[in-house]
Design an enzyme around this catalytic site. Structure first.
Site, short mmCIF file in Angstrom:
data_model
loop_
_atom_site.label_atom_id
_atom_site.label_comp_id
_atom_site.label_asym_id
_atom_site.label_seq_id
_atom_site.Cartn_x
_atom_site.Cartn_y
_atom_site.Cartn_z
N LYS A 181 0.81 -1.23 0.00
CA LYS A 181 0.00 0.00 0.00
C LYS A 181 0.84 1.27 0.00
CE LYS A 181 -3.93 -2.27 2.17
NZ LYS A 181 -3.41 -3.63 1.88
N ILE A 182 2.15 1.12 -0.11
CA ILE A 182 3.00 2.31 -0.20
C ILE A 182 3.00 2.78 -1.66
CG2 ILE A 182 5.30 3.27 0.20
CD1 ILE A 182 5.77 1.10 2.26
#
Length: 218
Positions: A181-182
């Protein structure tokens, strides 16, 4: 020589820690929570008609490589299968005939997982992994009907490895989930969470804020 001695001491200390007896309340809580969530999840499949939509109505299923022999039950077999899974989940939650129940749940849920790769969900994979690991832990030694019915099973402690094993598996999922999710979608645009939350504005109390930018980003 010094390095070898140091490594030997580390391995020895780690081995001692793995088998050190610790309070087993967290294992019991994990078992109860796992069984309760699985019972709720299976109930949703009946409630929303997903059993029919995913495995009865479709005439073709995309099998995983090497698992084309795994096919849905005919007739009402899939409903019966899910009903049995629900019973096993309740038994796991209650700690009743735990070992047989968790083995049966692992096999039954893994069967569902392998039926069609188009229904893949990463948390389904995690459920299969966790139910497999739970087979080997003494999660029914306390706060369970097994402990009431079979006093010789009753125990307030468990080896440290049993607790670490589950923590490690859950940690892997969330660690790599966090890395995935970065990216700009999550950190700048709040997607896909923004879209998911917008469809749940009827959630009690806080649902009215689910479209607010500050809550999505939070």
């Amino acid at each position: 020589m010094a390095i070898l001695l140091t490594m030997r001491n580390i391995i020895k200390a780690t081995g001692s820690s793995l088998f050190r007896q610790v309070d087993n309340s967290s294992l019991a809580f994990f078992r109860i929570a796992f069984g309760a969530i699985m019972l709720w999840e299976i109930g949703r499949y009946f409630q929303y008609g997903w059993i029919s939509d995913y495995w009865i109505k479709p005439s073709f299923h995309f099998a995983y490589e090497g698992f084309s022999w795994v096919q849905p039950w005919s007739g009402n077999g899939m409903y019966i299968h899910f009903a049995i899974l629900g019973i096993l989940a309740a038994f796991i939650m209650l700690g009743l005939f735990y070992r047989a129940s968790i083995v049966g749940f692992f096999l039954g849920f893994s069967y569902i997982f392998l039926l069609d790769k188009t229904t893949y969900l990463n948390h389904f994979y995690l459920i299969s992994l966790l139910s497999f690991l739970l087979i080997f832990t003494p999660a029914n030694a306390s706060f369970s009907l097994d402990a009431k019915l079979f006093p010789n099973l009753r125990k307030k402690t468990a080896p440290q490895w049993a607790v670490w094993l589950l923590a490690f598996q859950v940690g892997i999922a969330y660690f790599y989930g966090g890395i995935a999710k970065i990216n700009a979608d999550w950190l700048i645009h709040g997607e896909p969470l923004r879209t998911w939350m917008a469809a749940q504005t009827n959630f009690p109390l806080i649902g009215q804020y689910f479209t607010a930018d500050w809550l999505v980003m939070l």
